[in-house]
Write a protein that holds these residues in place. Structure first.
Motif, PDB file in Angstrom:
ATOM      1  N   GLU A  30      42.784 -17.398   6.907  1.00 43.81           N
ATOM      2  CA  GLU A  30      43.419 -18.520   6.207  1.00 43.81           C
ATOM      3  C   GLU A  30      44.079 -18.083   4.903  1.00 43.81           C
ATOM      4  O   GLU A  30      45.101 -18.645   4.506  1.00 43.81           O
ATOM      5  N   ALA A  54      56.477 -24.222   5.479  1.00 45.91           N
ATOM      6  CA  ALA A  54      56.410 -25.583   6.028  1.00 45.91           C
ATOM      7  C   ALA A  54      56.735 -26.617   4.954  1.00 45.91           C
ATOM      8  O   ALA A  54      57.497 -27.560   5.202  1.00 45.91           O
ATOM      9  N   ILE A  55      56.198 -26.443   3.766  1.00 42.75           N
ATOM     10  CA  ILE A  55      56.463 -27.388   2.677  1.00 42.75           C
ATOM     11  C   ILE A  55      57.949 -27.407   2.342  1.00 42.75           C
ATOM     12  O   ILE A  55      58.565 -28.470   2.230  1.00 42.75           O
ATOM     13  N   LEU A  97      47.673 -17.235   5.317  1.00 44.44           N
ATOM     14  CA  LEU A  97      48.558 -18.292   5.807  1.00 44.44           C
ATOM     15  C   LEU A  97      49.309 -19.033   4.703  1.00 44.44           C
ATOM     16  O   LEU A  97      50.103 -19.919   4.986  1.00 44.44           O
ATOM     17  N   ALA A  98      49.103 -18.662   3.450  1.00 48.66           N
ATOM     18  CA  ALA A  98      49.758 -19.352   2.330  1.00 48.66           C
ATOM     19  C   ALA A  98      51.287 -19.311   2.444  1.00 48.66           C
ATOM     20  O   ALA A  98      51.953 -20.313   2.179  1.00 48.66           O
ATOM     21  N   LEU A 137      52.722 -28.960   8.965  1.00 49.42           N
ATOM     22  CA  LEU A 137      51.933 -27.829   9.438  1.00 49.42           C
ATOM     23  C   LEU A 137      50.568 -28.302   9.919  1.00 49.42           C
ATOM     24  O   LEU A 137      49.823 -28.944   9.184  1.00 49.42           O
ATOM     25  N   GLU A 191      52.368 -21.839   4.925  1.00 54.01           N
ATOM     26  CA  GLU A 191      52.238 -23.180   4.350  1.00 54.01           C
ATOM     27  C   GLU A 191      53.413 -23.474   3.426  1.00 54.01           C
ATOM     28  O   GLU A 191      53.995 -24.569   3.472  1.00 54.01           O
ATOM     29  N   SER A 192      53.790 -22.499   2.612  1.00 53.87           N
ATOM     30  CA  SER A 192      54.934 -22.692   1.710  1.00 53.87           C
ATOM     31  C   SER A 192      56.225 -22.893   2.493  1.00 53.87           C
ATOM     32  O   SER A 192      57.062 -23.725   2.124  1.00 53.87           O
TER      33      SER A 192
END
Length: 185
Positions: free
Chosen positions: A127, A137-138, A130-131, A144, A134-135
């Motif tokens: 995890e 997706a944002i 995965l940052a 996400l 995530e960024s």
């Protein structure tokens, strides 16, 4: 409501894959309506048809990125695909076209799960890596979903029939978890 499902397969050489190919085959059996775009077959020369990829993404309600974790990120071909397809004005910005679409990361790692722990060999959990996803997706307004992943899928045991069978079974279980994740979005 029927969901339009797009699976972008980013393995750099899918014909040589055991797990990623098995995952895709299992998902294709259960979801024959899903569009599966195998980047290594479509673009062995790394020349991405941006318009075709953007059209496929726009048509999708659910987008799955299926790939082997490569140096804690996307494999090279899939990174080129992302760089060339997720352009400003299409994937992000005031005229972004992907807002609200569901994104599921589905991947395999070579290292075993125990390596991905703060006290393990990698000193980080899966995890933690995965940052960046995530960024992304944002930035793109993508929704996400929790990642689906399987650790310990490596090439070092490819001459051992027992290990091959275990990896194939792990890939089939992964496919079932991915299908369940697609079903609930």
């Amino acid at each position: 409501m029927q969901k339009n499902i797009l699976i972008v397969a980013g393995h750099p050489n899918l014909s040589q894959s055991l797990a990623n190919r098995t995952i895709l085959d299992e998902v294709a059996k259960q979801l024959p309506q899903a569009e599966i775009r195998k980047l290594s077959e479509l673009y062995p020369d790394y020349r991405i048809d941006v318009a075709a990829e953007q059209a496929a993404l726009q048509n999708a309600d659910v987008i799955v990125w299926q790939f082997p974790f490569s140096w804690y990120a996307l494999p090279g071909l899939m990174k080129v695909w992302l760089d060339e397809v997720f352009l400003h004005g299409f994937a992000h910005g005031s005229t972004a076209k992907l807002v609200g679409k569901k994104l599921i990361l589905s991947f395999t790692t070579g290292a075993p799960e125990a390596s991905y722990a703060h006290e393990g060999f990698m000193r980080h959990s899966v995890e933690d890596y995965l940052a960046a996803f995530e960024s992304t997706a944002i930035l793109c307004g993508l929704d996400l979903q929790p990642a689906v992943y399987t650790c310990g899928i490596g090439y070092t045991t490819r001459d051992n029939e027992t290990a091959i069978a275990a990896q194939r079974e792990a890939a089939k279980k992964h496919a079932q978890r991915l299908l369940a994740a697609i079903e609930v979005v």
